[in-house]
Write a protein that holds these residues in place. Structure first.
Motif, PDB file in Angstrom:
ATOM      1  N   ALA A 136     -60.759-121.543  26.270  1.00 57.15           N
ATOM      2  CA  ALA A 136     -61.065-120.876  27.683  1.00 57.15           C
ATOM      3  C   ALA A 136     -59.841-120.542  28.241  1.00 57.15           C
ATOM      4  CB  ALA A 136     -61.714-122.300  28.496  1.00 57.15           C
ATOM      5  N   PHE A 137     -58.599-121.285  28.175  1.00 59.72           N
ATOM      6  CA  PHE A 137     -57.343-120.997  28.770  1.00 59.72           C
ATOM      7  C   PHE A 137     -56.932-119.399  28.262  1.00 59.72           C
ATOM      8  CE2 PHE A 137     -52.783-120.379  28.286  1.00 59.72           C
ATOM      9  CZ  PHE A 137     -52.445-120.570  29.920  1.00 59.72           C
ATOM     10  N   PHE A 138     -56.764-119.409  26.938  1.00 61.05           N
ATOM     11  CA  PHE A 138     -56.433-117.871  26.423  1.00 61.05           C
ATOM     12  C   PHE A 138     -57.379-116.736  26.921  1.00 61.05           C
ATOM     13  CE2 PHE A 138     -53.680-120.697  23.692  1.00 61.05           C
ATOM     14  CZ  PHE A 138     -52.575-119.992  24.258  1.00 61.05           C
ATOM     15  N   TRP A 139     -58.920-117.288  27.037  1.00 63.61           N
ATOM     16  CA  TRP A 139     -59.602-115.895  27.363  1.00 63.61           C
ATOM     17  C   TRP A 139     -59.545-115.750  28.935  1.00 63.61           C
ATOM     18  CZ3 TRP A 139     -62.988-115.335  31.586  1.00 63.61           C
ATOM     19  CH2 TRP A 139     -63.816-114.282  31.196  1.00 63.61           C
ATOM     20  N   ILE A 140     -59.097-116.627  29.698  1.00 59.68           N
ATOM     21  CA  ILE A 140     -58.670-116.357  31.057  1.00 59.68           C
ATOM     22  C   ILE A 140     -57.449-115.516  30.997  1.00 59.68           C
ATOM     23  CG2 ILE A 140     -57.943-117.298  33.461  1.00 59.68           C
ATOM     24  CD1 ILE A 140     -59.766-119.556  32.524  1.00 59.68           C
ATOM     25  N   VAL A 141     -56.605-115.868  30.375  1.00 59.79           N
ATOM     26  CA  VAL A 141     -55.188-115.118  30.337  1.00 59.79           C
ATOM     27  C   VAL A 141     -55.322-113.733  29.803  1.00 59.79           C
ATOM     28  CG1 VAL A 141     -52.974-115.098  29.217  1.00 59.79           C
ATOM     29  CG2 VAL A 141     -53.573-117.230  30.242  1.00 59.79           C
ATOM     30  N   TRP A 142     -56.182-113.585  28.677  1.00 63.41           N
ATOM     31  CA  TRP A 142     -55.898-111.977  28.226  1.00 63.41           C
ATOM     32  C   TRP A 142     -57.114-111.339  29.125  1.00 63.41           C
ATOM     33  CZ3 TRP A 142     -52.376-110.638  25.596  1.00 63.41           C
ATOM     34  CH2 TRP A 142     -51.728-111.538  24.900  1.00 63.41           C
ATOM     35  N   SER A 143     -58.103-111.930  29.527  1.00 67.78           N
ATOM     36  CA  SER A 143     -58.996-111.163  30.336  1.00 67.78           C
ATOM     37  C   SER A 143     -58.551-110.524  31.456  1.00 67.78           C
ATOM     38  CB  SER A 143     -60.485-111.751  30.612  1.00 67.78           C
ATOM     39  OG  SER A 143     -60.210-113.048  31.180  1.00 67.78           O
ATOM     40  N   SER A 144     -57.810-111.460  32.223  1.00 62.01           N
ATOM     41  CA  SER A 144     -57.153-111.359  33.554  1.00 62.01           C
ATOM     42  C   SER A 144     -56.086-110.229  33.425  1.00 62.01           C
ATOM     43  CB  SER A 144     -56.663-112.375  34.239  1.00 62.01           C
ATOM     44  OG  SER A 144     -55.662-113.190  33.508  1.00 62.01           O
ATOM     45  N   ALA A 145     -55.242-110.459  32.320  1.00 62.12           N
ATOM     46  CA  ALA A 145     -54.108-109.547  31.809  1.00 62.12           C
ATOM     47  C   ALA A 145     -54.690-108.099  31.787  1.00 62.12           C
ATOM     48  CB  ALA A 145     -53.451-109.974  30.567  1.00 62.12           C
ATOM     49  N   PHE A 146     -56.014-107.912  30.973  1.00 58.41           N
ATOM     50  CA  PHE A 146     -56.542-106.632  30.742  1.00 58.41           C
ATOM     51  C   PHE A 146     -56.974-106.194  31.914  1.00 58.41           C
ATOM     52  CE2 PHE A 146     -60.356-104.122  30.059  1.00 58.41           C
ATOM     53  CZ  PHE A 146     -59.811-103.131  29.409  1.00 58.41           C
ATOM     54  N   LEU A 147     -57.550-106.756  32.830  1.00 61.89           N
ATOM     55  CA  LEU A 147     -58.226-106.183  34.124  1.00 61.89           C
ATOM     56  C   LEU A 147     -57.073-105.893  35.236  1.00 61.89           C
ATOM     57  CD1 LEU A 147     -61.311-108.697  34.769  1.00 61.89           C
ATOM     58  CD2 LEU A 147     -61.233-106.352  34.461  1.00 61.89           C
ATOM     59  N   ILE A 148     -55.956-106.947  35.192  1.00 63.59           N
ATOM     60  CA  ILE A 148     -54.867-106.436  36.244  1.00 63.59           C
ATOM     61  C   ILE A 148     -54.447-105.197  35.613  1.00 63.59           C
ATOM     62  CG2 ILE A 148     -52.651-107.315  36.968  1.00 63.59           C
ATOM     63  CD1 ILE A 148     -54.478-109.982  37.058  1.00 63.59           C
ATOM     64  N   LEU A 149     -53.785-105.122  34.422  1.00 62.96           N
ATOM     65  CA  LEU A 149     -52.830-104.091  33.995  1.00 62.96           C
ATOM     66  C   LEU A 149     -53.817-102.634  33.884  1.00 62.96           C
ATOM     67  CD1 LEU A 149     -51.211-105.814  30.896  1.00 62.96           C
ATOM     68  CD2 LEU A 149     -50.041-105.135  33.339  1.00 62.96           C
ATOM     69  N   PHE A 150     -55.062-102.836  33.670  1.00 66.55           N
ATOM     70  CA  PHE A 150     -55.972-101.572  33.824  1.00 66.55           C
ATOM     71  C   PHE A 150     -56.048-101.328  35.102  1.00 66.55           C
ATOM     72  CE2 PHE A 150     -60.185 -99.485  33.623  1.00 66.55           C
ATOM     73  CZ  PHE A 150     -59.918 -98.695  32.412  1.00 66.55           C
TER      74      PHE A 150
ATOM     75  N   TYR B 179     -65.379-118.805  36.773  1.00 63.40           N
ATOM     76  CA  TYR B 179     -66.624-118.497  35.945  1.00 63.40           C
ATOM     77  C   TYR B 179     -66.555-119.135  34.599  1.00 63.40           C
ATOM     78  CZ  TYR B 179     -69.005-115.294  32.708  1.00 63.40           C
ATOM     79  OH  TYR B 179     -70.181-114.643  31.829  1.00 63.40           O
ATOM     80  N   THR B 180     -65.302-119.157  34.038  1.00 63.35           N
ATOM     81  CA  THR B 180     -65.261-119.761  32.772  1.00 63.35           C
ATOM     82  C   THR B 180     -65.564-121.382  32.723  1.00 63.35           C
ATOM     83  OG1 THR B 180     -63.255-118.317  32.011  1.00 63.35           O
ATOM     84  CG2 THR B 180     -63.367-120.427  30.772  1.00 63.35           C
ATOM     85  N   ILE B 181     -65.047-121.836  33.564  1.00 64.74           N
ATOM     86  CA  ILE B 181     -65.412-123.457  33.682  1.00 64.74           C
ATOM     87  C   ILE B 181     -67.200-123.676  34.055  1.00 64.74           C
ATOM     88  CG2 ILE B 181     -65.150-125.493  34.909  1.00 64.74           C
ATOM     89  CD1 ILE B 181     -62.211-124.891  35.291  1.00 64.74           C
TER      90      ILE B 181
END
Length: 164
Positions: free
Chosen positions: A130-144, A68-70
């Protein structure tokens, strides 16, 4: 070049190890098992269990966010396509030096030209953002998700077998 040749084998082993334990979407999105954890210890134990149990689903979420990001960052997409396409074209059609007028163009010259054009374009595309957006958004979704979803009944049996 060896990395590109071994890519199909790596994808196959990744598919066999990580994606083989994909859980069904009915189980992954089971709204009956969603509840607020009572305290931090319960949230930590849920995260620990769910990240192991749904690891394949979480890898799929990260991959979807990366694609999605790319696709939504057109400059990044152009830079990636230009650099990878340039490498493929140079390796496939220009392995030998060629004569253009009075100049001899080598593979090294073509790579330098590709880097002179591609790297500033890649820098403008901000792949770090883009890399940090993927890291933080996936971390938020997964942890949530992992904190809110109660472990299933199978986790009770797994704990009982470990104690025996």
């Amino acid at each position: 070049m060896d990395v590109l040749l071994s890519l199909p084998e790596r994808l196959k082993s990744f598919k066999e190890t990580r994606l083989s334990n994909l859980r069904s979407f009915g189980e992954f999105f089971d709204h009956n098992r969603i509840s607020r954890p009572a305290d931090l210890n319960q949230a930590t134990s849920r995260i620990s269990y769910n990240t192991r149990y749904f690891s394949g689903n979480y890898c799929l979420i990260i991959a979807i966010l990366a694609v999605y990001t790319i696709l939504t960052d057109s400059l990044l997409l152009i830079a990636i396509v230009l650099l990878t396409g340039g490498f493929v074209v140079i390796n496939k059609w220009a392995p030998e030096p060629m004569q253009v007028g009075e100049h001899v163009i080598t593979q090294k010259t073509l790579y330098i030209a590709l880097f002179v054009i591609g790297l500033p374009l890649l820098w403008l595309a901000s792949p770090a953002g883009a890399f940090f957006w993927i890291v933080w958004s996936s971390a938020f979704l997964i942890l949530f998700h992992a904190a809110l979803l109660e472990p299933g009944v199978e986790s009770e049996y797994a704990n009982a077998q470990e104690n025996v």
